[in-house]
Scaffold this motif. Structure first.
Motif, PDB file in Angstrom:
ATOM      1  N   PHE A 220      46.560  16.514 -12.427  1.00 36.28           N
ATOM      2  CA  PHE A 220      47.924  16.541 -11.902  1.00 36.28           C
ATOM      3  C   PHE A 220      47.951  16.533 -10.372  1.00 36.28           C
ATOM      4  O   PHE A 220      48.915  16.070  -9.768  1.00 36.28           O
ATOM      5  N   LYS A 221      46.891  17.050  -9.756  1.00 33.61           N
ATOM      6  CA  LYS A 221      46.802  16.984  -8.297  1.00 33.61           C
ATOM      7  C   LYS A 221      46.573  15.542  -7.848  1.00 33.61           C
ATOM      8  O   LYS A 221      47.140  15.090  -6.839  1.00 33.61           O
ATOM      9  N   GLN A 222      45.746  14.829  -8.599  1.00 33.44           N
ATOM     10  CA  GLN A 222      45.443  13.440  -8.252  1.00 33.44           C
ATOM     11  C   GLN A 222      46.582  12.492  -8.636  1.00 33.44           C
ATOM     12  O   GLN A 222      46.808  11.482  -7.955  1.00 33.44           O
ATOM     13  N   TYR A 223      47.292  12.823  -9.731  1.00 33.68           N
ATOM     14  CA  TYR A 223      48.336  11.934 -10.250  1.00 33.68           C
ATOM     15  C   TYR A 223      49.606  12.741 -10.539  1.00 33.68           C
ATOM     16  O   TYR A 223      49.862  13.122 -11.689  1.00 33.68           O
ATOM     17  N   PRO A 224      50.402  13.013  -9.527  1.00 31.59           N
ATOM     18  CA  PRO A 224      51.630  13.799  -9.716  1.00 31.59           C
ATOM     19  C   PRO A 224      52.601  13.162 -10.712  1.00 31.59           C
ATOM     20  O   PRO A 224      53.364  13.873 -11.375  1.00 31.59           O
ATOM     21  N   ASP A 225      52.576  11.830 -10.828  1.00 30.30           N
ATOM     22  CA  ASP A 225      53.478  11.176 -11.792  1.00 30.30           C
ATOM     23  C   ASP A 225      53.120  11.553 -13.228  1.00 30.30           C
ATOM     24  O   ASP A 225      54.002  11.710 -14.079  1.00 30.30           O
ATOM     25  N   LEU A 226      51.818  11.740 -13.505  1.00 30.62           N
ATOM     26  CA  LEU A 226      51.412  12.163 -14.846  1.00 30.62           C
ATOM     27  C   LEU A 226      51.878  13.587 -15.138  1.00 30.62           C
ATOM     28  O   LEU A 226      52.261  13.908 -16.267  1.00 30.62           O
ATOM     29  N   GLU A 227      51.852  14.435 -14.111  1.00 27.98           N
ATOM     30  CA  GLU A 227      52.353  15.799 -14.303  1.00 27.98           C
ATOM     31  C   GLU A 227      53.843  15.787 -14.618  1.00 27.98           C
ATOM     32  O   GLU A 227      54.303  16.477 -15.543  1.00 27.98           O
ATOM     33  N   GLN A 228      54.597  14.990 -13.877  1.00 35.98           N
ATOM     34  CA  GLN A 228      56.034  14.910 -14.118  1.00 35.98           C
ATOM     35  C   GLN A 228      56.324  14.352 -15.510  1.00 35.98           C
ATOM     36  O   GLN A 228      57.186  14.867 -16.232  1.00 35.98           O
ATOM     37  N   ALA A 229      55.587  13.315 -15.906  1.00 36.93           N
ATOM     38  CA  ALA A 229      55.777  12.727 -17.233  1.00 36.93           C
ATOM     39  C   ALA A 229      55.368  13.709 -18.331  1.00 36.93           C
ATOM     40  O   ALA A 229      56.008  13.771 -19.390  1.00 36.93           O
ATOM     41  N   TYR A 230      54.300  14.480 -18.074  1.00 38.65           N
ATOM     42  CA  TYR A 230      53.861  15.468 -19.069  1.00 38.65           C
ATOM     43  C   TYR A 230      54.958  16.495 -19.329  1.00 38.65           C
ATOM     44  O   TYR A 230      55.252  16.822 -20.485  1.00 38.65           O
ATOM     45  N   TRP A 231      55.587  16.996 -18.265  1.00 44.27           N
ATOM     46  CA  TRP A 231      56.615  18.021 -18.457  1.00 44.27           C
ATOM     47  C   TRP A 231      57.897  17.439 -19.043  1.00 44.27           C
ATOM     48  O   TRP A 231      58.611  18.138 -19.766  1.00 44.27           O
ATOM     49  N   LEU A 232      58.172  16.167 -18.794  1.00 41.18           N
ATOM     50  CA  LEU A 232      59.295  15.518 -19.481  1.00 41.18           C
ATOM     51  C   LEU A 232      59.040  15.477 -20.989  1.00 41.18           C
ATOM     52  O   LEU A 232      59.928  15.760 -21.798  1.00 41.18           O
ATOM     53  N   THR A 233      57.804  15.124 -21.349  1.00 41.32           N
ATOM     54  CA  THR A 233      57.422  15.083 -22.765  1.00 41.32           C
ATOM     55  C   THR A 233      57.490  16.468 -23.384  1.00 41.32           C
ATOM     56  O   THR A 233      57.980  16.646 -24.504  1.00 41.32           O
ATOM     57  N   HIS A 234      57.000  17.461 -22.647  1.00 44.31           N
ATOM     58  CA  HIS A 234      56.996  18.836 -23.155  1.00 44.31           C
ATOM     59  C   HIS A 234      58.422  19.352 -23.337  1.00 44.31           C
ATOM     60  O   HIS A 234      58.723  20.040 -24.338  1.00 44.31           O
ATOM     61  N   LYS A 235      59.318  19.038 -22.409  1.00 50.40           N
ATOM     62  CA  LYS A 235      60.707  19.498 -22.527  1.00 50.40           C
ATOM     63  C   LYS A 235      61.382  18.893 -23.759  1.00 50.40           C
ATOM     64  O   LYS A 235      62.168  19.563 -24.433  1.00 50.40           O
ATOM     65  N   LEU A 236      61.078  17.632 -24.049  1.00 52.36           N
ATOM     66  CA  LEU A 236      61.633  17.019 -25.262  1.00 52.36           C
ATOM     67  C   LEU A 236      61.105  17.735 -26.497  1.00 52.36           C
ATOM     68  O   LEU A 236      61.852  17.999 -27.450  1.00 52.36           O
ATOM     69  N   ARG A 237      59.826  18.078 -26.495  1.00 57.47           N
ATOM     70  CA  ARG A 237      59.225  18.820 -27.610  1.00 57.47           C
ATOM     71  C   ARG A 237      59.906  20.176 -27.784  1.00 57.47           C
ATOM     72  O   ARG A 237      60.207  20.595 -28.904  1.00 57.47           O
ATOM     73  N   MET A 238      60.188  20.848 -26.687  1.00 61.55           N
ATOM     74  CA  MET A 238      60.809  22.166 -26.743  1.00 61.55           C
ATOM     75  C   MET A 238      62.270  22.103 -27.188  1.00 61.55           C
ATOM     76  O   MET A 238      62.778  23.039 -27.805  1.00 61.55           O
ATOM     77  N   ILE A 239      62.957  20.995 -26.879  1.00 57.09           N
ATOM     78  CA  ILE A 239      64.330  20.829 -27.384  1.00 57.09           C
ATOM     79  C   ILE A 239      64.317  20.862 -28.910  1.00 57.09           C
ATOM     80  O   ILE A 239      65.128  21.536 -29.552  1.00 57.09           O
ATOM     81  N   TYR A 240      63.358  20.157 -29.498  1.00 57.73           N
ATOM     82  CA  TYR A 240      63.251  20.143 -30.959  1.00 57.73           C
ATOM     83  C   TYR A 240      62.799  21.495 -31.512  1.00 57.73           C
ATOM     84  O   TYR A 240      63.254  21.919 -32.568  1.00 57.73           O
ATOM     85  N   ALA A 241      61.925  22.159 -30.802  1.00 57.64           N
ATOM     86  CA  ALA A 241      61.349  23.399 -31.324  1.00 57.64           C
ATOM     87  C   ALA A 241      62.271  24.597 -31.172  1.00 57.64           C
ATOM     88  O   ALA A 241      62.237  25.512 -32.005  1.00 57.64           O
ATOM     89  N   ASN A 242      63.117  24.624 -30.126  1.00 54.01           N
ATOM     90  CA  ASN A 242      63.845  25.846 -29.785  1.00 54.01           C
ATOM     91  C   ASN A 242      65.363  25.694 -29.762  1.00 54.01           C
ATOM     92  O   ASN A 242      66.042  26.521 -29.152  1.00 54.01           O
TER      93      ASN A 242
END
Length: 327
Positions: A220-242
């Protein structure tokens, strides 16, 4: 208690018989296959109206050589006898609908909810054949879209890293100058970092191992866009879970759409547009939290059975055995 089919050929090593001969004799004389009334059209369609219930799933599966079949299953049978309600060759909506028309309309009207994926053909089938039924898109197919988007970004970065590594080697060969490869604190080179990060991007951060936490920090330090995309994916997962109710789901999805728009990631914008287009069917999930897991489980049973038979040489006979076990 679950029962599992076996191939007759698997008996030969224990009972010293010709397994293939036993298989043929069972098929032709003992199984009832030769007198099976549905045999003339079995390879095209089979329907079992008695197995239609209030909670159904529709999905596609491959029986042999990548040929797809549309499968309608009853969730309440839990993968046992009574699960299979219909199996139709192909996924073309018109063909599948023609086969499902053999199920009386009054039986189809009993279906209260049907789960499906994002396929437009499955949507058309559900709309036309189950007119009074709530359609619910499976959560895992939605989450899969987001996971595929972030993996596409990771692969793009990997190709860039591989090109850079190739250019480094060409420079060394041309000039004789020794340029060591870039190695991070965990011992990964840049291409290795991107390859080995594949699985951690599929998982929630709390499930990362210590080595995956270290690798994620570097990634994530080398590729900040991957970090941002990862948390977008995680937030979608959490919408379904919670999210306990559909009204709250509407609000949370709207906020997620805004974050996607602000991210500038084209792949995620396509996902958001797809979800908006099918929003009613997606929001329906938050009523009963129904998924297509039972259909996926049934597909696994089919694949396991196929593996036990070492492939499918006679589609009609394979379908005959399936209907005996699951219909």
């Amino acid at each position: 208690m679950d029962t599992y089919p076996i191939a007759a050929s698997s008996l030969e090593r224990y009972y010293y018989v010709d397994g293939h001969l036993l298989e043929r004799q069972y098929r032709d004389y003992l199984s009832g296959y030769i007198d099976w009334e549905e045999r003339p059209h079995a390879g095209e369609w089979l329907v079992f109206p008695e197995n239609v219930g209030p909670n159904m799933s529709i999905d596609e599966t491959s029986l042999s050589d990548g040929e797809l079949y549309t499968v309608l299953t009853n969730k309440d049978a839990h993968g046992r006898k009574g699960t299979l309600a219909a199996i139709v060759a192909g996924t073309k909506a018109e063909v599948v609908r023609e086969a499902l028309d053999h199920i009386p309309q009054e039986k189809r009207d009993l279906v209260e909810e049907i789960t499906l994926d994002l396929s437009s053909s499955m949507k058309n089938i559900a709309i036309m054949e189950f007119r009074n039924t709530k359609r619910t898109i499976d959560r895992f197919h939605v989450q899969k879209l987001a996971l595929e988007a972030i993996q596409e970004m990771r692969i793009g970065h990997r190709w860039e890293a591989l090109r850079a590594e190739h250019e480094r080697k060409l420079w060394i060969k041309a000039t004789g100058e020794v340029i060591p490869p870039e190695v991070f604190s965990n011992g990964d080179t840049r291409p290795q970092l991107l390859v080995r990060s594949r699985y951690l991007l599929f998982k929630s951060a709390e499930k990362w191992t210590d080595s995956q936490k270290e690798r994620a920090k570097i990634l994530f330090k080398q590729y900040p866009d991957l970090e941002q995309a990862y948390w977008l994916t995680h937030k979608l997962r959490m919408i379904y879970a919670n999210t306990p109710r559909r009204s709250l789901a509407n609000t949370r999805l709207a906020k997620w759409y805004l974050e996607v728009e602000n991210s500038g990631f084209d792949a995620f914008k396509v996902i958001a547009a797809t979800l908006r287009d099918r929003e009613t069917e997606i929001i329906n999930f938050f009523d009963n939290h129904a998924t297509n897991a039972s259909a996926e489980s049934f597909n696994c049973k089919i694949k396991t059975f196929r593996a036990q038979l070492r492939g499918v040489s006679d589609i009609n006979y394979f379908l005959f055995r399936l209907q005996n076990i699951y219909a």
